[in-house]
Enzyme design. Structure first.
Site, PDB file in Angstrom:
ATOM      1  CB  CYS A   1      -0.926   0.007   1.212  1.00  0.00           C
ATOM      2  SG  CYS A   1      -1.819  -1.535   1.428  1.00  0.00           S
TER       3      CYS A   1
ATOM      4  CG  HIS B   1      -2.777   3.692   5.349  1.00  0.00           C
ATOM      5  ND1 HIS B   1      -2.606   3.715   3.982  1.00  0.00           N
ATOM      6  CD2 HIS B   1      -2.761   2.380   5.706  1.00  0.00           C
ATOM      7  CE1 HIS B   1      -2.490   2.472   3.532  1.00  0.00           C
ATOM      8  NE2 HIS B   1      -2.595   1.645   4.554  1.00  0.00           N
TER       9      HIS B   1
ATOM     10  CD  GLU C   1      -3.293   6.745   9.609  1.00  0.00           C
ATOM     11  OE1 GLU C   1      -2.806   7.623   8.866  1.00  0.00           O
ATOM     12  OE2 GLU C   1      -4.161   5.925   9.232  1.00  0.00           O
TER      13      GLU C   1
ATOM     14  CE  LYS D   1      -6.093   3.478   1.875  1.00  0.00           C
ATOM     15  NZ  LYS D   1      -5.286   4.656   2.259  1.00  0.00           N
TER      16      LYS D   1
ATOM     17  CG  HIS E   1      -6.559   0.115   0.572  1.00  0.00           C
ATOM     18  ND1 HIS E   1      -5.562   0.777  -0.132  1.00  0.00           N
ATOM     19  CD2 HIS E   1      -5.930  -0.430   1.645  1.00  0.00           C
ATOM     20  CE1 HIS E   1      -4.419   0.643   0.485  1.00  0.00           C
ATOM     21  NE2 HIS E   1      -4.608  -0.086   1.573  1.00  0.00           N
TER      22      HIS E   1
ATOM     23  CG  PHE F   1      -0.248  -6.372   3.808  1.00  0.00           C
ATOM     24  CD1 PHE F   1      -0.932  -5.654   4.775  1.00  0.00           C
ATOM     25  CD2 PHE F   1      -0.923  -7.381   3.146  1.00  0.00           C
ATOM     26  CE1 PHE F   1      -2.258  -5.927   5.077  1.00  0.00           C
ATOM     27  CE2 PHE F   1      -2.255  -7.672   3.432  1.00  0.00           C
ATOM     28  CZ  PHE F   1      -2.921  -6.944   4.401  1.00  0.00           C
TER      29      PHE F   1
END
Length: 414
Positions: A164, A304, A315, A336, A341, A400
């Site tokens: 990402c 994010h 976050e 998002k 995403h 990830f």
């Protein structure tokens, strides 16, 4: 040696809520929801039957049909937004040094559709049914290569792949190349076209994506107590970065200045973020240090904000740890909630949202945020856009593998 200044002079976007930068921004301001049932394949047997798809897009309206057929959709998306960004920038390729004009462009997954199609061809017909274009269509670096070929650009040229965080890393690298003097102009960003059976099935198996098939319009709900996974999106975002004096000399329109980047690793887990967003904390702190600004100047953070339990909580903690009491003065939002995403394209598309928020003094909302989880108590701009002057803004992306990246933008005045 003093660092060279880097500015943004061109934008291109293809998203689930708009196929141009203007449509994308209009959708963000209005809180448009791009979710829908999957149309790209029969998802009736899948645990998740919905996603954020690009709509009404035909690459053959923009490039030669034969050329388009030799590209995976993710590369088609990248070419389309790069053409858009180049046009937006007003760059005359006959008047710039193409040896000093580079491309850094990424994809988190690459040509997944091509891989699945060619695997099916092989299983049904054997090796001779595999296309000679299989490998160059599939590999995740080919978008960068195709963009450089499209415009004849011979500067630094490569791809980033960091889940990402992919396109944020591409932008950060492009920034560093210009800052250090190895290029004057860079096309950068990311593209993803992974709404395919194996991708949806894989994320289902990992229990990472939402399964709210009966409530799919509400499923992407960052920071909400009822969230149960992210929702897959697709699209592309492209930025033109340029050395400041170079841009001024050609009288370019300047959208914003990039003044800092933060790149860190969690070294913790293949999918879960480090506890309390420790790596995210360091990423934001590094962006502030790199820019030479204090935490108290930040006005907006494009989070994010994936709509997953661990990311949203960590976050939020990270923002509080970095900014202290000032965290409650910062406008935060997750776009998002409207686009889903976009995986490797997320950072670029969200950087564009951040830049436009600065230009228009409007914070895009976090839609579907009905009741934040306990402890997630920052100003997440729920439901509707808000007006606010933005001088400095951050865009966060975390991937990830423990890849963390933060970009720090400054409003351009001049």
């Amino acid at each position: 040696m003093s660092k060279r200044r880097v500015v943004v002079t061109g934008l291109g976007a293809l998203t689930p809520i708009g196929n141009t930068v203007e449509e994308y921004w209009d959708g963000l301001v209005k809180g448009k929801n791009g979710a829908g049932l999957i149309t790209k394949f029969d998802a009736s047997n899948f645990a998740t039957k919905f996603a954020f798809e690009v709509k009404n897009f035909n690459i053959e309206d923009h490039i030669d049909k034969k050329e388009a057929k030799r590209m995976d959709p993710y590369t088609q998306y990248s070419i389309y937004t790069s053409i858009m960004a180049m046009k937006d920038s007003g760059i005359d390729l006959e008047k710039v040094d193409r040896d000093r004009f580079g491309v850094i462009y990424g994809s988190g997954i690459g040509g997944m559709q091509t891989f699945e199609t060619q695997t099916k061809n092989y299983l049904e017909g054997g090796p001779r049914k595999i296309s000679p274009f299989f490998v160059p269509m599939m590999i995740s670096d080919i978008a960068a290569g195709q963009i450089s070929i499209q415009f004849g650009l011979k500067g630094p040229n490569y791809a980033t792949t960091s889940a990402c965080a992919t396109s944020t890393h591409a932008i950060a690298d492009a920034f560093i190349h210009i800052q250090r003097g190895s290029a004057d102009l860079m096309i950068c960003g990311g593209s993803e076209a992974a709404i395919t059976p194996m991708a949806i099935g894989g994320f289902n198996a990992a229990r990472a994506i939402s399964t709210w098939n009966d409530r799919y319009m509400e499923a992407s709900r960052p920071f909400d107590k009822d969230r149960n996974g992210f929702v897959m999106g697709e699209g592309s975002g492209t930025l033109i970065l340029e050395e400041y004096e170079h841009a001024v000399k050609r009288e370019a329109r300047i959208y914003a200045e990039i003044i800092g980047v933060g790149l860190t690793g969690d070294a913790y887990h293949i999918t879960a973020p480090a506890p309390e967003g420790e790596g995210a904390q360091r990423s934001m702190r590094e962006a502030l240090r790199d820019a030479g600004v204090e935490p108290g100047v930040i006005d907006y953070i494009n989070a994010h904000g994936t709509s997953t339990e661990l990311n949203d909580r960590n976050e939020t903690i990270a923002i509080k740890k970095v900014f202290g009491n000032h965290a409650y003065e910062i406008a935060v939002s997750s776009t998002k909630s409207m686009t889903g995403h976009l995986l490797g394209a997320a950072g670029a598309v969200e950087s564009i949202a951040t830049i436009l928020a600065m230009n228009y003094s409007i914070i895009p909302p976090t839609i579907n945020l009905d009741e934040p989880e306990e402890g997630l108590d920052l100003n997440f701009t729920p439901k509707v856009a808000a007006e606010k002057e933005i001088e400095y803004a951050l865009s966060n992306t975390f991937g990830f593998g423990g890849h963390n990246s933060t970009l720090l933008f400054k409003k351009f005045a001049g």
